[in-house]
Design an enzyme around this catalytic site. Structure first.
Site, PDB file in Angstrom:
ATOM      1  N   TYR A 144       0.841  -1.134   0.004  1.00 52.88           N
ATOM      2  CA  TYR A 144       0.004   0.046  -0.125  1.00 52.88           C
ATOM      3  C   TYR A 144       0.942   1.134   0.084  1.00 52.88           C
ATOM      4  CZ  TYR A 144      -4.194  -2.568   0.593  1.00 52.88           C
ATOM      5  OH  TYR A 144      -5.278  -3.700   0.449  1.00 52.88           O
ATOM      6  N   ASP A 191      -2.103 -18.444   3.374  1.00 49.22           N
ATOM      7  CA  ASP A 191      -3.069 -19.322   2.549  1.00 49.22           C
ATOM      8  C   ASP A 191      -3.625 -20.529   3.561  1.00 49.22           C
ATOM      9  OD1 ASP A 191      -0.425 -19.857   2.651  1.00 49.22           O
ATOM     10  OD2 ASP A 191      -0.471 -21.018   0.576  1.00 49.22           O
ATOM     11  N   ASP A 197      -6.201  -6.308   5.035  1.00 48.45           N
ATOM     12  CA  ASP A 197      -7.267  -5.911   4.202  1.00 48.45           C
ATOM     13  C   ASP A 197      -8.226  -7.287   3.717  1.00 48.45           C
ATOM     14  OD1 ASP A 197      -8.971  -4.071   3.229  1.00 48.45           O
ATOM     15  OD2 ASP A 197      -7.799  -3.421   1.448  1.00 48.45           O
ATOM     16  N   LYS A 217       3.838 -14.581   4.876  1.00 48.45           N
ATOM     17  CA  LYS A 217       4.100 -15.575   3.702  1.00 48.45           C
ATOM     18  C   LYS A 217       5.678 -15.622   3.748  1.00 48.45           C
ATOM     19  CE  LYS A 217       2.638 -18.048   0.043  1.00 48.45           C
ATOM     20  NZ  LYS A 217       1.999 -19.268   0.068  1.00 48.45           N
TER      21      LYS A 217
END
Ligand code: NAD
Length: 367
Positions: free
Chosen positions: A157, A237, A261, A204
């Site tokens: 972002y 995930d 988000d 991740k």
């Protein structure tokens, strides 16, 4: 949210709620109640509808507000040349508190998100998004009670993108030790202050070994100072799969901006949808309360929006202001309406309009 949940202990941002002076000791109880100045940013799409609904209910609590109304979004671009005029930012700097409706951002071009810009300009580094099963709302799982703590200032972002050569675009993911440590500490302090047991760091780092690796390392380091709070980690995930099969295993979750988000919308879906989840964007100098949802252009102007999400954000604000009795009364009234199941908006399976829902909440508050 528990009673204590929304009181954010880690920021100095409560505004200069002014107590009217006792002149001769004869001032009435009403006159001595604090007056809270709040910047009101209705936004666009369903924003003005849900903000007006919320203001109506807040006014009915008897808490005294001064609303400083400020316009932002596509509608002000012709006048100011920007969707987020400086006057809006300056107003929040002054009041230190804002209640904000969603603002639409053009997809794939046009102006930068005024929502993200506001958070950056005010250094609102922590986005707290609680989601829990509410009385009267049927959900796929019982007893979901999760708080997503989203890093609000960096990651993808940052908006640093460029065309390398035609057909190849680079978008930079910025992760810093300072911001990661700050948000990890915020999550643990929030957990401790609100009697929560566990913080899960979502990442991740198996793929983004440097950026998510740094985020994770910061979470691990901070976790060592909080022996009373359990700490675990999960790859993003797998987190999605666990959330839609065993959501009760989660308590406080901390993550970077983009994951936060996405995961907070997912978590909203577990407890009734975007119509019910509020949030707070928190910095050292100001707090901006807003719903998790966007401007919902598909239902804007039709009187169908559920104002509960903004209302729950306002309940967080009331608690931050020390107006705990009013917060409880609003929450109880909303839950009573949900449980009666007569005046429920369409997103929750009912047929009520925004106006009918608001009337029902006002009746429940006064009845
Ligand atoms: P959205 O959250 O606006 O809508 C998603 C779905 O949820 C829609 O079907 C909508 O009707 C429904 N919904 C959302 N809020 C609701 C409510 N209060 N009551 C009933 N139904 C509700 O997401 P989107 O369509 O992806 O985004 C629309 C615009 O909002 C985009 O321009 C996006 O950039 C912007 N946005 C702004 C914010 C913000 O201001 N903080 C947050 C997210 C999205």
């Amino acid at each position: 949210m528990s009673e204590a949940e929304t009181a954010v202990a880690t920021t100095g941002a409560t505004n200069g709620s002014a107590k009217k002076a006792h002149k001769s000791g004869a001032a009435s109880a009403e006159e001595t109640r604090p007056v809270h100045t709040v910047t009101l940013i209705p936004g666009d799409g369903i924003g003005p509808e849900v903000i007006d609904a919320t203001v109506q209910i807040l006014e009915a609590t008897g808490v005294r507000f001064v609303w400083d109304r400020q316009e932002a979004g596509a509608g002000v671009v012709p006048r100011y040349g920007t969707a987020l005029p400086d006057s809006v930012v300056n107003a929040v700097v002054k009041s230190r508190l804002a209640l904000k409706g969603p603002i639409a951002t053009p997809v794939g071009g046009g102006f930068a998100s005024p929502n993200v810009t506001l958070r950056k300009r005010l250094s609102l580094y922590a986005n707290v998004r609680p989601a829990r099963c509410l009385p009267g709302i049927v959900t796929p799982f019982p007893n979901v009670d999760i708080v997503v703590v989203r890093e609000n200032s960096e990651d993808l972002y940052s908006g640093i993108e460029h065309v390398v050569v035609p057909g190849v675009v680079e978008s930079l993911k910025i992760i810093t030790e300072v911001a990661s440590t700050r948000i990890a500490r915020f999550a643990f302090e929030y957990a401790r202050a609100n009697g929560r047991k566990k913080v899960t760091a979502v990442h991740k780092a198996n793929i983004m070994k440097l950026s998510d690796g740094l985020f994770l390392e910061c979470c691990r380091t901070v976790s060592r100072s909080f022996a009373d709070i359990e700490y675990d980690e999960m790859i993003v995930d797998n987190t999605c799969m666990q959330l839609v099969t065993r959501p009760q295993r989660f308590d406080v979750m901390v993550m970077e901006n983009l994951y936060g988000d996405i995961i907070s919308d997912l978590v909203s879906g577990l407890v009734g949808g975007l119509g019910v989840t509020g949030s707070a964007n928190i910095g050292e100098e100001a707090i901006v309360y807003e719903a998790v949802h966007g401007s919902a252009p598909d239902i804007a102007g039709k009187g169908l929006a559920n104002p509960t999400a903004v209302l729950m954000s306002a309940v967080m604000m009331l608690r931050q202001l020390g107006e705990t009795d009013a917060a409880r009364r609003v929450e109880d009234a909303v839950f009573a309406v949900f449980q009666e199941h007569r005046w429920i908006t369409r997103d929750l399976g009912g047929t009520a309009t925004t106006e009918e829902f608001v009337r029902a909440v006002l009746d429940a508050m006064t009845g």
